[in-house]
Design an enzyme around this catalytic site. Structure first.
Site, mmCIF file in Angstrom:
data_model
loop_
_atom_site.group_PDB
_atom_site.id
_atom_site.type_symbol
_atom_site.label_atom_id
_atom_site.label_comp_id
_atom_site.label_asym_id
_atom_site.label_seq_id
_atom_site.Cartn_x
_atom_site.Cartn_y
_atom_site.Cartn_z
ATOM 1 N N ARG A 10 0.823 -1.212 0.000
ATOM 2 C CA ARG A 10 0.000 0.000 0.000
ATOM 3 C C ARG A 10 0.854 1.259 0.000
ATOM 4 O O ARG A 10 0.496 2.259 -0.608
ATOM 5 C CB ARG A 10 -0.942 -0.011 1.200
ATOM 6 N N TRP A 13 1.886 1.760 -3.529
ATOM 7 C CA TRP A 13 0.718 2.118 -4.350
ATOM 8 C C TRP A 13 0.288 3.558 -4.098
ATOM 9 O O TRP A 13 0.068 4.328 -5.023
ATOM 10 C CB TRP A 13 -0.431 1.157 -4.085
ATOM 11 N N HIS A 14 0.157 3.933 -2.830
ATOM 12 C CA HIS A 14 -0.331 5.273 -2.518
ATOM 13 C C HIS A 14 0.669 6.350 -2.918
ATOM 14 O O HIS A 14 0.277 7.462 -3.261
ATOM 15 C CB HIS A 14 -0.697 5.397 -1.036
ATOM 16 N N ASP A 15 1.954 6.022 -2.893
ATOM 17 C CA ASP A 15 2.935 7.008 -3.326
ATOM 18 C C ASP A 15 2.891 7.191 -4.850
ATOM 19 O O ASP A 15 3.055 8.290 -5.344
ATOM 20 C CB ASP A 15 4.342 6.608 -2.885
#
Length: 118
Positions: A10, A13-15
């Site tokens: 995550r 992914w979020h970065d």
């Protein structure tokens, strides 16, 4: 298959998930740029998707590595953590390329609402 360290995946992914190919200027286009280390970005992510509260713990896990290897960017470190977590869980090995540039201040983070699926 080994337990899946989802919080590291995550983190990567979020970065990277804010990337917008239609914006030419960096850092406005988003993408893997280390922005998740800023409080404003974490607050936006946590408030919009409570299931991703493990991101703070994922950051705590990678911070000692960043402290030891200060020449590594957060952007590269977040993507490496994500790829390593998937590989360690029995997934594929991802070829990595390094040299991502970190944003240097919270004002360079993408505006809220850029993650797909919102």
């Amino acid at each position: 298959m080994r337990p899946f360290p989802l919080k590291q995946v995550r983190l990567g992914w979020h970065d990277a998930g804010t990337y917008n190919k239609n914006i030419e200027e960096w850092p406005l286009r988003g993408g893997a740029n280390g922005n998740l280390r800023f409080e404003i970005e974490l607050k936006q992510t946590l408030s919009s998707q409570s299931s991703f509260s493990g991101l703070v713990n994922a950051l705590k896990l990678v911070q000692p590595i960043k402290d030891k290897y200060s020449g590594v960017t957060y952007a590269d470190l977040f993507q490496l953590a994500s790829a390593t977590a998937m590989e360690e869980a029995g997934g594929p090995k991802f070829p990595m390329k390094y040299g991502r540039v970190d944003v240097s201040e919270p004002e360079q983070c993408p505006e809220e609402g850029r993650l797909p699926g919102k």
